[in-house]
Scaffold this motif. Structure first.
Motif, PDB file in Angstrom:
ATOM      1  N   PRO A 115       0.812  -1.226   0.000  1.00  0.00           N
ATOM      2  CA  PRO A 115       0.000   0.000   0.000  1.00  0.00           C
ATOM      3  C   PRO A 115       0.843   1.273   0.000  1.00  0.00           C
ATOM      4  CG  PRO A 115      -0.707  -1.507   1.742  1.00  0.00           C
ATOM      5  CD  PRO A 115       0.605  -2.008   1.238  1.00  0.00           C
ATOM      6  N   ILE A 116       0.285   2.316  -0.576  1.00  0.00           N
ATOM      7  CA  ILE A 116       0.914   3.626  -0.470  1.00  0.00           C
ATOM      8  C   ILE A 116       0.878   4.063   0.993  1.00  0.00           C
ATOM      9  CG2 ILE A 116       0.368   4.309  -2.840  1.00  0.00           C
ATOM     10  CD1 ILE A 116      -2.014   5.876  -1.777  1.00  0.00           C
ATOM     11  N   ALA A 117       1.770   4.971   1.364  1.00  0.00           N
ATOM     12  CA  ALA A 117       1.951   5.339   2.774  1.00  0.00           C
ATOM     13  C   ALA A 117       0.647   5.821   3.422  1.00  0.00           C
ATOM     14  CB  ALA A 117       3.022   6.414   2.891  1.00  0.00           C
ATOM     15  N   GLU A 118      -0.143   6.598   2.689  1.00  0.00           N
ATOM     16  CA  GLU A 118      -1.366   7.151   3.265  1.00  0.00           C
ATOM     17  C   GLU A 118      -2.418   6.086   3.562  1.00  0.00           C
ATOM     18  OE1 GLU A 118      -0.815   9.221  -0.517  1.00  0.00           O
ATOM     19  OE2 GLU A 118       0.738   8.233   0.664  1.00  0.00           O
ATOM     20  N   GLN A 119      -2.314   4.933   2.926  1.00  0.00           N
ATOM     21  CA  GLN A 119      -3.309   3.873   3.111  1.00  0.00           C
ATOM     22  C   GLN A 119      -2.713   2.619   3.759  1.00  0.00           C
ATOM     23  OE1 GLN A 119      -4.882   3.336  -0.878  1.00  0.00           O
ATOM     24  NE2 GLN A 119      -6.314   5.032  -0.638  1.00  0.00           N
ATOM     25  N   ASP A 120      -1.495   2.728   4.249  1.00  0.00           N
ATOM     26  CA  ASP A 120      -0.833   1.590   4.871  1.00  0.00           C
ATOM     27  C   ASP A 120      -1.516   1.263   6.200  1.00  0.00           C
ATOM     28  OD1 ASP A 120       0.958  -0.435   5.086  1.00  0.00           O
ATOM     29  OD2 ASP A 120       2.717   0.818   5.451  1.00  0.00           O
ATOM     30  N   ASN A 121      -1.706  -0.025   6.477  1.00  0.00           N
ATOM     31  CA  ASN A 121      -2.399  -0.464   7.682  1.00  0.00           C
ATOM     32  C   ASN A 121      -1.444  -1.133   8.666  1.00  0.00           C
ATOM     33  OD1 ASN A 121      -4.996   0.378   6.963  1.00  0.00           O
ATOM     34  ND2 ASN A 121      -5.363  -1.464   5.754  1.00  0.00           N
ATOM     35  N   TYR A 122      -1.833  -1.101   9.942  1.00  0.00           N
ATOM     36  CA  TYR A 122      -1.019  -1.733  10.975  1.00  0.00           C
ATOM     37  C   TYR A 122      -1.024  -3.245  10.811  1.00  0.00           C
ATOM     38  CZ  TYR A 122      -0.518   2.611  13.602  1.00  0.00           C
ATOM     39  OH  TYR A 122      -0.189   3.888  13.984  1.00  0.00           O
ATOM     40  N   SER A 123       0.138  -3.836  11.062  1.00  0.00           N
ATOM     41  CA  SER A 123       0.266  -5.293  11.100  1.00  0.00           C
ATOM     42  C   SER A 123       0.829  -5.677  12.460  1.00  0.00           C
ATOM     43  CB  SER A 123       1.175  -5.788   9.974  1.00  0.00           C
ATOM     44  OG  SER A 123       2.478  -5.236  10.108  1.00  0.00           O
ATOM     45  N   ASN A 124       0.753  -6.950  12.777  1.00  0.00           N
ATOM     46  CA  ASN A 124       1.235  -7.432  14.074  1.00  0.00           C
ATOM     47  C   ASN A 124       2.127  -8.644  13.847  1.00  0.00           C
ATOM     48  OD1 ASN A 124      -0.655  -5.839  16.147  1.00  0.00           O
ATOM     49  ND2 ASN A 124      -1.896  -6.466  14.400  1.00  0.00           N
ATOM     50  N   HIS A 125       3.077  -8.846  14.771  1.00  0.00           N
ATOM     51  CA  HIS A 125       4.106  -9.859  14.543  1.00  0.00           C
ATOM     52  C   HIS A 125       4.452 -10.588  15.836  1.00  0.00           C
ATOM     53  CE1 HIS A 125       4.989  -7.827  10.652  1.00  0.00           C
ATOM     54  NE2 HIS A 125       4.684  -6.747  11.346  1.00  0.00           N
ATOM     55  N   ILE A 126       4.970 -11.821  15.665  1.00  0.00           N
ATOM     56  CA  ILE A 126       5.514 -12.576  16.790  1.00  0.00           C
ATOM     57  C   ILE A 126       6.616 -13.483  16.248  1.00  0.00           C
ATOM     58  CG2 ILE A 126       3.815 -14.451  16.590  1.00  0.00           C
ATOM     59  CD1 ILE A 126       5.338 -13.108  19.871  1.00  0.00           C
ATOM     60  N   HIS A 127       7.750 -13.510  16.955  1.00  0.00           N
ATOM     61  CA  HIS A 127       8.818 -14.413  16.546  1.00  0.00           C
ATOM     62  C   HIS A 127       8.414 -15.844  16.894  1.00  0.00           C
ATOM     63  CE1 HIS A 127      12.728 -16.414  16.403  1.00  0.00           C
ATOM     64  NE2 HIS A 127      13.163 -15.379  15.682  1.00  0.00           N
ATOM     65  N   ALA A 128       8.800 -16.794  16.045  1.00  0.00           N
ATOM     66  CA  ALA A 128       8.434 -18.196  16.251  1.00  0.00           C
ATOM     67  C   ALA A 128       8.878 -18.694  17.620  1.00  0.00           C
ATOM     68  CB  ALA A 128       9.043 -19.056  15.148  1.00  0.00           C
ATOM     69  N   GLN A 129      10.061 -18.258  18.061  1.00  0.00           N
ATOM     70  CA  GLN A 129      10.569 -18.684  19.375  1.00  0.00           C
ATOM     71  C   GLN A 129       9.670 -18.167  20.495  1.00  0.00           C
ATOM     72  OE1 GLN A 129      14.791 -17.954  20.129  1.00  0.00           O
ATOM     73  NE2 GLN A 129      14.343 -17.443  22.261  1.00  0.00           N
ATOM     74  N   ASP A 130       9.214 -16.921  20.404  1.00  0.00           N
ATOM     75  CA  ASP A 130       8.360 -16.360  21.444  1.00  0.00           C
ATOM     76  C   ASP A 130       6.979 -17.017  21.439  1.00  0.00           C
ATOM     77  OD1 ASP A 130      10.122 -14.490  22.651  1.00  0.00           O
ATOM     78  OD2 ASP A 130       9.885 -13.168  20.926  1.00  0.00           O
ATOM     79  N   LEU A 131       6.475 -17.377  20.258  1.00  0.00           N
ATOM     80  CA  LEU A 131       5.197 -18.088  20.194  1.00  0.00           C
ATOM     81  C   LEU A 131       5.323 -19.459  20.848  1.00  0.00           C
ATOM     82  CD1 LEU A 131       2.284 -18.359  19.291  1.00  0.00           C
ATOM     83  CD2 LEU A 131       3.095 -19.044  17.018  1.00  0.00           C
ATOM     84  N   ALA A 132       6.436 -20.145  20.588  1.00  0.00           N
ATOM     85  CA  ALA A 132       6.663 -21.450  21.208  1.00  0.00           C
ATOM     86  C   ALA A 132       6.753 -21.321  22.730  1.00  0.00           C
ATOM     87  CB  ALA A 132       7.931 -22.080  20.652  1.00  0.00           C
ATOM     88  N   THR A 133       7.392 -20.258  23.202  1.00  0.00           N
ATOM     89  CA  THR A 133       7.492 -20.027  24.648  1.00  0.00           C
ATOM     90  C   THR A 133       6.112 -19.792  25.247  1.00  0.00           C
ATOM     91  OG1 THR A 133       9.703 -19.058  24.423  1.00  0.00           O
ATOM     92  CG2 THR A 133       8.482 -18.538  26.435  1.00  0.00           C
ATOM     93  N   ALA A 134       5.292 -18.987  24.556  1.00  0.00           N
ATOM     94  CA  ALA A 134       3.926 -18.734  25.036  1.00  0.00           C
ATOM     95  C   ALA A 134       3.114 -20.021  25.081  1.00  0.00           C
ATOM     96  CB  ALA A 134       3.245 -17.702  24.134  1.00  0.00           C
ATOM     97  N   LEU A 135       3.334 -20.889  24.110  1.00  0.00           N
ATOM     98  CA  LEU A 135       2.635 -22.169  24.072  1.00  0.00           C
ATOM     99  C   LEU A 135       2.986 -23.005  25.301  1.00  0.00           C
ATOM    100  CD1 LEU A 135       0.776 -23.866  22.156  1.00  0.00           C
ATOM    101  CD2 LEU A 135       2.861 -24.843  21.214  1.00  0.00           C
ATOM    102  N   CYS A 136       4.259 -23.032  25.643  1.00  0.00           N
ATOM    103  CA  CYS A 136       4.689 -23.775  26.835  1.00  0.00           C
ATOM    104  C   CYS A 136       4.129 -23.157  28.111  1.00  0.00           C
ATOM    105  CB  CYS A 136       6.211 -23.814  26.900  1.00  0.00           C
ATOM    106  SG  CYS A 136       6.993 -24.783  25.589  1.00  0.00           S
ATOM    107  N   LEU A 137       4.169 -21.831  28.203  1.00  0.00           N
ATOM    108  CA  LEU A 137       3.666 -21.152  29.396  1.00  0.00           C
ATOM    109  C   LEU A 137       2.164 -21.382  29.575  1.00  0.00           C
ATOM    110  CD1 LEU A 137       5.584 -17.752  29.080  1.00  0.00           C
ATOM    111  CD2 LEU A 137       5.973 -19.532  30.792  1.00  0.00           C
TER     112      LEU A 137
END
Length: 242
Positions: A115-137
């Motif tokens: 997208p052009i800058a004026e229409q760019d939308n927020y995205s969200n991210h998680i590192h695979a290692q942190d997702l695996a840690t959350a799964l264990c927790l």
């Protein structure tokens, strides 16, 4: 029967009902004993397009793609089964997963537009290692019936993320287009990611599960990769002993 079941299988694309989850629950119910806990990895797409708002787990689900609707169906099946089986259920709602081998390099190579800058939308991210840690927790600390946004601390916009990866790997940045043109240029899955904008609130997963992020933002990973590349280059050019 296992005491804890980690359910990470994505739904098939054949219908809006997650038949994989349905078959899993049927197998669990037919076993000699039920697990005491099930942890399911869902998607942040269940919230739909939130116009860039900060989204806590209490936000009602409002899927706007078939992919997200299947995840909501899976969550509903699991909640109903958990209520009747008395097994504790934790749902982890994960956004885009990144790692050293999970970066949008193929997208950059294909010159897929953003997208052009004026229409760019927020995205969200998680590192695979942190997702695996959350799964264990969640397997040991999560309260039954709770859902958790499992995302890092970044507040990047989609095209901004692609530009950062392009810079880190010395690749051309993706071409920019208005959303009206992007809808025609992207496939349905790519479009569903581009058109939705939200910022996930990750305070619950930190407070209740005690998640400590190894990668606070994707930039941490990119810096790590660049440092590794620089080190290898230095080793190649280092003078050899005579």
């Amino acid at each position: 029967m296992a005491e804890i079941v980690l359910h990470c299988a994505p739904p098939s694309n054949t219908s809006l009902i997650d038949h994989r989850t349905r078959r899993l629950l049927a197998c669990l119910s037919a076993g000699g004993s039920l697990p005491c806990r099930v942890v399911y990895i869902s998607t942040s797409g269940v919230y739909g397009n939130c116009g860039g708002a900060l989204i806590p787990e209490t936000r009602p689900t409002h899927p706007e793609s078939d992919r997200a609707a299947r995840r909501v169906a899976a969550e509903q099946q699991l909640r109903s089964w958990s209520k009747h089986s008395k097994a504790a259920l934790c749902i982890l709602r994960a956004p885009g997963i990144y790692a050293a081998d999970r970066l949008p390099l193929a997208r950059l190579a294909a010159r897929t537009p953003a997208p052009i800058a004026e229409q760019d939308n927020y995205s969200n991210h998680i590192h695979a290692q942190d997702l695996a840690t959350a799964l264990c927790l969640a397997s040991f600390r999560g309260r039954g019936g709770r859902s958790f946004n499992v995302n890092d601390d970044s507040k990047l916009k989609m095209a901004e993320w692609f530009d950062l990866v392009a810079d880190a790997f010395d690749q051309p940045k993706p071409p920019r287009m208005p959303l009206t043109q992007l809808r025609e240029a992207l496939n349905p899955i790519q479009w569903s990611f581009i058109r939705e904008s939200r910022r996930l609130d990750n305070r619950r997963v930190k407070k209740e599960l005690g998640l400590r992020l190894a990668y606070r933002t994707p930039i941490d990973l990119l810096k790590e990769i660049q440092a590794t590349i620089s080190s290898k280059v230095d080793d190649v050019h280092a003078p050899t002993e005579q």
